[in-house]
Motif scaffolding. Structure first.
Motif, PDB file in Angstrom:
ATOM      1  N   UNK A   1      33.954  28.901  29.616  1.00  0.00           N
ATOM      2  CA  UNK A   1      33.365  29.433  30.855  1.00  0.00           C
ATOM      3  C   UNK A   1      33.710  30.910  31.062  1.00  0.00           C
ATOM      4  N   UNK A   2      34.166  31.587  30.013  1.00  0.00           N
ATOM      5  CA  UNK A   2      34.564  32.986  30.150  1.00  0.00           C
ATOM      6  C   UNK A   2      33.452  33.871  30.724  1.00  0.00           C
ATOM      7  N   UNK A   3      32.178  33.666  30.346  1.00  0.00           N
ATOM      8  CA  UNK A   3      31.132  34.491  30.966  1.00  0.00           C
ATOM      9  C   UNK A   3      31.114  34.388  32.490  1.00  0.00           C
ATOM     10  N   UNK A   4      31.414  33.203  33.018  1.00  0.00           N
ATOM     11  CA  UNK A   4      31.453  33.036  34.470  1.00  0.00           C
ATOM     12  C   UNK A   4      32.650  33.768  35.062  1.00  0.00           C
ATOM     13  N   UNK A   5      33.776  33.774  34.344  1.00  0.00           N
ATOM     14  CA  UNK A   5      34.950  34.507  34.825  1.00  0.00           C
ATOM     15  C   UNK A   5      34.651  36.005  34.909  1.00  0.00           C
ATOM     16  N   UNK A   6      33.931  36.525  33.914  1.00  0.00           N
ATOM     17  CA  UNK A   6      33.531  37.938  33.967  1.00  0.00           C
ATOM     18  C   UNK A   6      32.630  38.201  35.173  1.00  0.00           C
ATOM     19  N   UNK A   7      31.730  37.269  35.445  1.00  0.00           N
ATOM     20  CA  UNK A   7      30.848  37.419  36.610  1.00  0.00           C
ATOM     21  C   UNK A   7      31.657  37.427  37.894  1.00  0.00           C
ATOM     22  N   UNK A   8      32.641  36.537  37.988  1.00  0.00           N
ATOM     23  CA  UNK A   8      33.496  36.495  39.180  1.00  0.00           C
ATOM     24  C   UNK A   8      34.233  37.817  39.373  1.00  0.00           C
ATOM     25  N   UNK A   9      34.731  38.374  38.263  1.00  0.00           N
ATOM     26  CA  UNK A   9      35.481  39.634  38.351  1.00  0.00           C
ATOM     27  C   UNK A   9      34.586  40.809  38.722  1.00  0.00           C
ATOM     28  N   UNK A  10      33.324  40.742  38.325  1.00  0.00           N
ATOM     29  CA  UNK A  10      32.423  41.865  38.577  1.00  0.00           C
ATOM     30  C   UNK A  10      32.228  42.123  40.071  1.00  0.00           C
ATOM     31  N   UNK A  11      32.482  41.121  40.886  1.00  0.00           N
ATOM     32  CA  UNK A  11      32.365  41.292  42.335  1.00  0.00           C
ATOM     33  C   UNK A  11      33.604  41.879  42.981  1.00  0.00           C
ATOM     34  N   UNK A  12      34.642  42.132  42.182  1.00  0.00           N
ATOM     35  CA  UNK A  12      35.898  42.677  42.709  1.00  0.00           C
ATOM     36  C   UNK A  12      36.053  44.103  42.192  1.00  0.00           C
ATOM     37  N   UNK A  13      35.581  45.056  42.951  1.00  0.00           N
ATOM     38  CA  UNK A  13      35.664  46.462  42.543  1.00  0.00           C
ATOM     39  C   UNK A  13      36.694  47.244  43.363  1.00  0.00           C
ATOM     40  N   UNK A  14      37.074  46.740  44.517  1.00  0.00           N
ATOM     41  CA  UNK A  14      38.102  47.372  45.349  1.00  0.00           C
ATOM     42  C   UNK A  14      38.875  46.268  46.066  1.00  0.00           C
ATOM     43  N   UNK A  15      40.202  46.318  45.954  1.00  0.00           N
ATOM     44  CA  UNK A  15      41.043  45.308  46.602  1.00  0.00           C
ATOM     45  C   UNK A  15      41.741  45.882  47.822  1.00  0.00           C
ATOM     46  N   UNK A  16      42.276  47.100  47.706  1.00  0.00           N
ATOM     47  CA  UNK A  16      42.984  47.653  48.851  1.00  0.00           C
ATOM     48  C   UNK A  16      43.724  48.922  48.523  1.00  0.00           C
TER      49      UNK A  16
END
Length: 338
Positions: free
Chosen positions: A241-256
């Motif tokens: 499911x690594x492609x899905x993990x990459x997709x999940x990460x793509x939505x995290x561009x700024x944390x704080x």
């Protein structure tokens, strides 16, 4: 004739059932033998019907949480833990299936791994916020954790962290093959069944090579843990499911707003082929100057350190520890991060 066919079919069915039972017994005996030969390092914490293994040492806040890159138990961080525990609490853990942790349910994406870790830290009594130290895919998981629980992030050290741009920028020989999405769950179920029936254990060559477990080097001990059937299942399940993990990460561009160090390898791996090495060298420049700098933007106080003579697996331990120490001290002082 029909009677003979019936007898053959019944005999065949009996052989199959017998083989399945023998395989399951073989696997259960192997698991008991593993537990006896390789006593647990760390402690098991129930996270809701299954347990994960965690090991913490040292004292002080914020706690440093290690996230492993690729397959392998958290024990890989033991040498780092002993040094970092001199100035703060340091914890490594085994992801589902790895080391002494139970397997997890489908899908084993970065979000699922992050949720596991969140529950583990809470139930293990490790108070937030944390400094995440993640290598390779562990950096991706750390980033996704920060996207889900931003208030629990005090700082980060990302060590040649995986990034979703790899899928479209890396040469094809860098990337593993992926199965169609509709096969992801069936593949995991098939692998779990094969492990339960002893087939995975049967196909593995033991790294022990006749050695007594007490004589193993730390590297050999980790190799044995990696070869456990449940570790193989856990690793492959995450890879499916690594492609899905990459997709999940793509939505995290700024944390704080927190101290962040992005350690980037300056050299490509050696693929043993002149043509492949030329492609790898060209891609390494993209990795250094275009992909890794995007991770700096996860925080308003991030910076990148390119390690000129290191490749993906050889960024020096001393540099990682000093970077963690710098981030810890910065968090404690509350001063601007440089």
């Amino acid at each position: 004739m029909s009677r003979r066919i019936g007898i053959v079919l019944k005999s065949l069915a009996l052989l199959i059932v017998t083989a399945l039972v023998v395989g399951m017994v073989y696997e259960q005996v192997g698991r008991r033998r593993d537990r006896a030969r390789f006593p647990q390092i760390g402690r098991s914490v129930d996270i809701g019907g299954r347990t994960l293994n965690i090991s913490c040492s040292g004292a002080g806040a914020p706690a440093v949480i290690f996230e492993s890159g690729g397959a392998g138990p958290g024990l890989e961080w033991a040498a780092f833990q002993s040094d970092i525990a001199k100035f703060t609490e340091a914890c490594w853990y085994d992801r589902a299936g790895e080391g002494w942790s139970d397997l997890g349910s489908f899908p084993r994406t970065s979000v699922a791994i992050s949720n596991d870790l969140h529950t583990l830290l809470k139930r293990a009594g490790v108070p937030p916020p944390y400094i995440f130290t993640g290598a390779s895919i562990g950096g991706l998981n750390s980033r996704v954790y920060g996207g889900s629980y931003p208030k629990e992030v005090a700082g980060m050290v990302l060590i040649d962290s995986a990034h979703e741009d790899e899928l479209r920028r890396a040469p094809n020989f860098y990337l593993g093959r992926t199965a169609p999405r509709y096969l992801w769950h069936p593949l995991q179920l098939t692998l779990e069944a094969a492990a339960f029936m002893g087939l995975v254990r049967l196909t593995q060559v033991s790294p022990l090579r006749g050695k007594d477990p007490s004589q193993l080097s730390p590297e050999e001990f980790i190799a044995v843990l990696r070869s456990q059937p449940k570790s193989i299942v856990g690793n492959v399940s995450a890879g499916i499911v690594l492609p899905e993990s990459y997709t999940e990460a793509s939505g995290v561009t700024r944390i704080g707003d927190f101290p962040l160090v992005v350690l980037t390898s300056g050299q490509p791996l050696d693929f043993g082929d002149a043509g492949l090495n030329r492609e790898a060298a060209a891609y390494q420049q993209v990795w250094i100057h275009e992909i890794q700098p995007k991770l700096v933007g996860l925080s308003t106080h991030g910076r990148q350190i390119v390690v000129p003579n290191a490749n993906h697996g050889s960024i020096p331990q001393e540099l990682i520890i000093s970077s963690v120490h710098e981030v810890v001290m910065e968090v404690r002082s509350g001063a601007p991060f440089h």
